[in-house]
Design an enzyme around this catalytic site. Structure first.
Site, short mmCIF file in Angstrom:
data_model
loop_
_atom_site.label_atom_id
_atom_site.label_comp_id
_atom_site.label_asym_id
_atom_site.label_seq_id
_atom_site.Cartn_x
_atom_site.Cartn_y
_atom_site.Cartn_z
N TYR A 67 9.63 20.23 -22.18
CA TYR A 67 10.03 19.12 -22.56
C TYR A 67 11.41 19.29 -22.36
O TYR A 67 12.39 17.79 -22.44
CB TYR A 67 9.33 18.84 -24.58
CG TYR A 67 10.20 17.23 -24.40
CD1 TYR A 67 9.60 15.70 -24.49
CD2 TYR A 67 11.40 17.20 -25.69
CE1 TYR A 67 10.34 14.68 -24.74
CE2 TYR A 67 11.61 15.91 -26.10
CZ TYR A 67 11.17 14.54 -25.14
OH TYR A 67 11.71 13.69 -26.31
N SER A 82 17.37 11.84 -25.20
CA SER A 82 16.13 12.69 -26.49
C SER A 82 17.68 13.63 -27.00
O SER A 82 18.25 13.89 -25.87
CB SER A 82 15.20 13.45 -26.37
OG SER A 82 15.04 15.09 -26.84
#
Length: 229
Positions: free
Chosen positions: A140, A127
């Site tokens: 996250y 990511s």
């Protein structure tokens, strides 16, 4: 598994990026598509080249059972996702790290004998949050940083043994997970500004098809126009 096609395992194949990766690789691989949605697994199982398998990758017993059944693994893609909007609490920390770090690390460890034998490729779906902080998503961001660190270390260790390890790191992608996180944050959802999951699948394909003399390490996949933070 056919005798002429390589075998790819795709975790998180029942939605979003994993769904597109599984369908793309099925063109010339035998794909073992992992997930938990019975309806999605049934749909995937009808696609030529795909064998859909119900598997909770956060379960040690299910990971071990799966790895024990696979005689060969040429490609392993980690695309499983979960609740990305968690912000704190021990249970949320454990769930986040379990899904994004522990499960892929352990699945990879269990399949390393097969990957070494085939001189295979491991692809972690990372990511943009693995290199930059994402406001409002501390768990996250921490998990994706940890996954990036694991992938980099694994790559150094396994390169002499023939295994290639790559991180494909997409920016905001039009997936159910992003829809949920935007909804939870009461933020507008603008799918036309986000990356299509099929575009991420093409990046994974690029890594998988890299010639033997090349080792791709990090592939950043960004939206055409960067979103402001």
């Amino acid at each position: 598994m056919s005798e002429t096609r390589k075998l790819a395992v795709v975790a998180g194949a029942t939605s979003g990026m994993g769904w597109e990766v599984a369908r793309d690789l099925a063109a010339d691989h035998d794909v073992v598509a992992l997930g938990r949605s019975a309806a999605a697994l049934a749909e995937l199982d009808a696609v030529p080249g795909i064998s859909a398998v119900s598997c909770d990758i956060t379960s040690a017993a299910e990971r071990e059972a799966l790895a024990g059944r696979l005689e060969r693994v040429d490609v392993l893609v980690h695309a499983a996702s979960g609740n990305t909007g968690a912000t704190g609490g021990v249970d949320e920390w454990e769930a986040m790290l379990g899904m994004f770090v522990i499960a892929p690390a352990e699945m990879t460890r269990l399949m390393l004998p097969q990957l070494r034998a085939s001189r295979g490729t491991v692809v972690f779906i990372g990511s943009g949050a693995s290199t930059k902080p994402t406001p409002g998503m501390p768990l996250y961001t921490a998990a994706k940083h940890a996954l990036r660190g694991y992938a980099d270390t694994l790559r150094i260790a396994e390169a002499p043994l023939g295994v290639r390890v790559a991180t494909v790191a997409p920016g905001p992608t039009d997936t159910p997970g992003l829809r949920r996180s935007r909804s939870a944050a009461a933020s507008p959802y603008e799918p036309d500004r986000y990356i299509r999951p099929s575009s991420v699948a093409r990046a994974v394909r690029f890594v998988v098809d890299t010639p033997e003399d090349v080792h791709l390490t990090d592939v950043a996949v960004r939206p055409r126009v960067e979103l402001s933070r």
